[in-house]
Design an enzyme around this catalytic site. Structure first.
Site, PDB file in Angstrom:
ATOM      1  N   ASN A   9       0.797  -1.213  -0.029  1.00  0.00           N
ATOM      2  CA  ASN A   9       0.028  -0.099   0.055  1.00  0.00           C
ATOM      3  C   ASN A   9       0.933   1.387  -0.003  1.00  0.00           C
ATOM      4  O   ASN A   9       1.405   1.516   1.038  1.00  0.00           O
ATOM      5  CB  ASN A   9      -0.784  -0.145   1.211  1.00  0.00           C
ATOM      6  N   LYS A  11       0.161   4.162  -0.259  1.00  0.00           N
ATOM      7  CA  LYS A  11      -0.398   5.582   0.218  1.00  0.00           C
ATOM      8  C   LYS A  11       0.013   6.803  -0.755  1.00  0.00           C
ATOM      9  O   LYS A  11      -0.215   6.729  -1.927  1.00  0.00           O
ATOM     10  CB  LYS A  11       0.161   5.828   1.564  1.00  0.00           C
ATOM     11  N   HIS A  94      -9.226   1.091   5.131  1.00  0.00           N
ATOM     12  CA  HIS A  94      -7.906   1.522   5.567  1.00  0.00           C
ATOM     13  C   HIS A  94      -8.227   2.301   6.943  1.00  0.00           C
ATOM     14  O   HIS A  94      -8.781   3.288   6.718  1.00  0.00           O
ATOM     15  CB  HIS A  94      -6.795   1.809   4.657  1.00  0.00           C
ATOM     16  N   GLU A  96      -6.370   4.570   8.065  1.00  0.00           N
ATOM     17  CA  GLU A  96      -6.106   6.191   7.634  1.00  0.00           C
ATOM     18  C   GLU A  96      -7.574   6.671   6.951  1.00  0.00           C
ATOM     19  O   GLU A  96      -7.811   7.893   7.163  1.00  0.00           O
ATOM     20  CB  GLU A  96      -5.017   6.296   6.586  1.00  0.00           C
ATOM     21  N   GLU A 166      -4.958  -4.993  10.582  1.00  0.00           N
ATOM     22  CA  GLU A 166      -4.162  -4.001  10.793  1.00  0.00           C
ATOM     23  C   GLU A 166      -4.174  -3.405  12.345  1.00  0.00           C
ATOM     24  O   GLU A 166      -5.085  -2.429  12.117  1.00  0.00           O
ATOM     25  CB  GLU A 166      -4.098  -2.886   9.786  1.00  0.00           C
ATOM     26  N   GLY A 172       2.835   2.185  10.758  1.00  0.00           N
ATOM     27  CA  GLY A 172       3.579   3.299  10.469  1.00  0.00           C
ATOM     28  C   GLY A 172       4.344   3.779  11.767  1.00  0.00           C
ATOM     29  O   GLY A 172       5.058   4.652  12.066  1.00  0.00           O
ATOM     30  N   SER A 212       3.894  -2.340  10.105  1.00  0.00           N
ATOM     31  CA  SER A 212       5.277  -2.362  10.477  1.00  0.00           C
ATOM     32  C   SER A 212       5.734  -3.659  10.119  1.00  0.00           C
ATOM     33  O   SER A 212       6.880  -4.123  10.658  1.00  0.00           O
ATOM     34  CB  SER A 212       5.774  -1.871  11.999  1.00  0.00           C
TER      35      SER A 212
HETATM   36  P1  PGA Z   1       3.160   0.176   7.770  1.00  0.00           P
HETATM   37  O1  PGA Z   1       1.808   0.478   7.158  1.00  0.00           O
HETATM   38  O2  PGA Z   1       3.914  -1.095   7.103  1.00  0.00           O
HETATM   39  O3  PGA Z   1       4.060   1.489   7.327  1.00  0.00           O
HETATM   40  O4  PGA Z   1       3.002  -0.005   9.275  1.00  0.00           O
HETATM   41  C1  PGA Z   1       0.876  -0.678   6.955  1.00  0.00           C
HETATM   42  C2  PGA Z   1      -0.484  -0.194   6.372  1.00  0.00           C
HETATM   43  O5  PGA Z   1      -0.799   0.978   6.580  1.00  0.00           O
HETATM   44  O6  PGA Z   1      -1.063  -0.882   5.347  1.00  0.00           O
END
Ligand code: PGA
Length: 249
Positions: A9, A11, A94, A96, A166, A172, A212
């Site tokens: 992803n 983003k 997601h 976010e 997640e 992140g 992560s």
């Molecule tokens: P990350 O993001 O691997 O940077 O923690 C995962 C995600 O948001 O799908």
């Protein structure tokens, strides 16, 4: 056997030129794998990504879509628009989108329905916040997210669904759920689906872990029996890291 998937992803990262460069490198370095490998660049790069990857096994997904077919929804993209450029997979829900853009279970249920009506594959994301885990509410929260968005589906629709658990506190942040925490939640997700639908659907649905995932922890997380791959954010932006994670599966 469940399909294994490693999905990146991206983003709001990488412009068109940068996307072409990273995809070129990924396609060249991709190892032989029975897992599906998916990348989700931004909307403006999707069409070019599909063309660039036409000879590659790497698939292209969108990061979001609107539930309506078309109309007065400034700034939005419909399922038909994605399908018209041969993108038939979409990430929905997601964290976010939930936290920064106010997307709630009700809206996400509409998006899922609309994508499935168009025969798209949905990567549905969900997961608890840190406070939920601290107060020992994480199982309840995850069950409710699943129930609100997916439990009105027909049994046959589940073949188009990929789940991505997640935990928000791991996205992140560099803090990963332990392989045991991931396994515990994935097993609960499967049990919840088995109870609401049946054991076959629960046994067949691919459940990704996200939060992560890096080259140094991917193998251990992916080794857990109910973890079928990963949704990768930060590490999917670096070719060698993403390739290492693909190798880990
Ligand atoms: P990350 O993001 O691997 O940077 O923690 C995962 C995600 O948001 O799908």
């Amino acid at each position: 056997m469940r399909t294994k998937i490693v999905a990146g992803n991206w983003k709001m990262n990488k412009n068109l030129e940068e996307t072409e460069a990273l995809l070129g490198e990924l396609a060249a370095k991709l190892p032989d794998t029975s897992a599906e490998v998916i990348v989700a660049p931004t909307f403006v790069s999707l069409s070019s990504a599909v063309q660039q990857l036409s000879q590659s096994v790497i698939q292209v997904a969108a990061q979001n879509m609107h539930f309506a077919e078309n109309g007065a929804y400034t700034g939005e993209i419909s399922a038909d628009m994605l399908l018209a450029i041969d993108v038939d997979t979409v990430i929905i829900g997601h964290s976010e989108r939930r936290s920064l853009f106010g997307e709630n279970d009700e809206l996400l249920a509409k998006k899922v329905k609309s994508a499935l009506d168009k025969n798209m594959k949905v990567i549905f994301c969900f997961g608890e916040e840190l406070d939920d885990r601290k107060s020992d509410n994480h199982f309840k929260v995850v069950e409710t997210q699943l129930k609100n968005a997916l439990f009105d589906l027909t049994a046959s629709a589940w073949s188009q669904i990929v789940l991505a658990y997640e935990p928000v506190w791991a996205i992140g942040t560099g803090e990963t759920a332990s392989p045991e925490q991931a396994q515990e939640m994935h097993a609960l997700i499967r049990k919840t689906i088995a109870e609401a639908f049946n054991a076959e659907i629960a046994g067949n649905v691919t459940i990704l872990y996200g939060g992560s995932v890096k080259p140094n922890n991917a193998k251990e997380i992916f080794s857990k029996p109910d973890v079928d791959g990963g949704l990768i954010g930060g590490a999917s932006l670096k070719c060698d890291d993403f390739i290492e994670i693909v190798k880990a599966i």
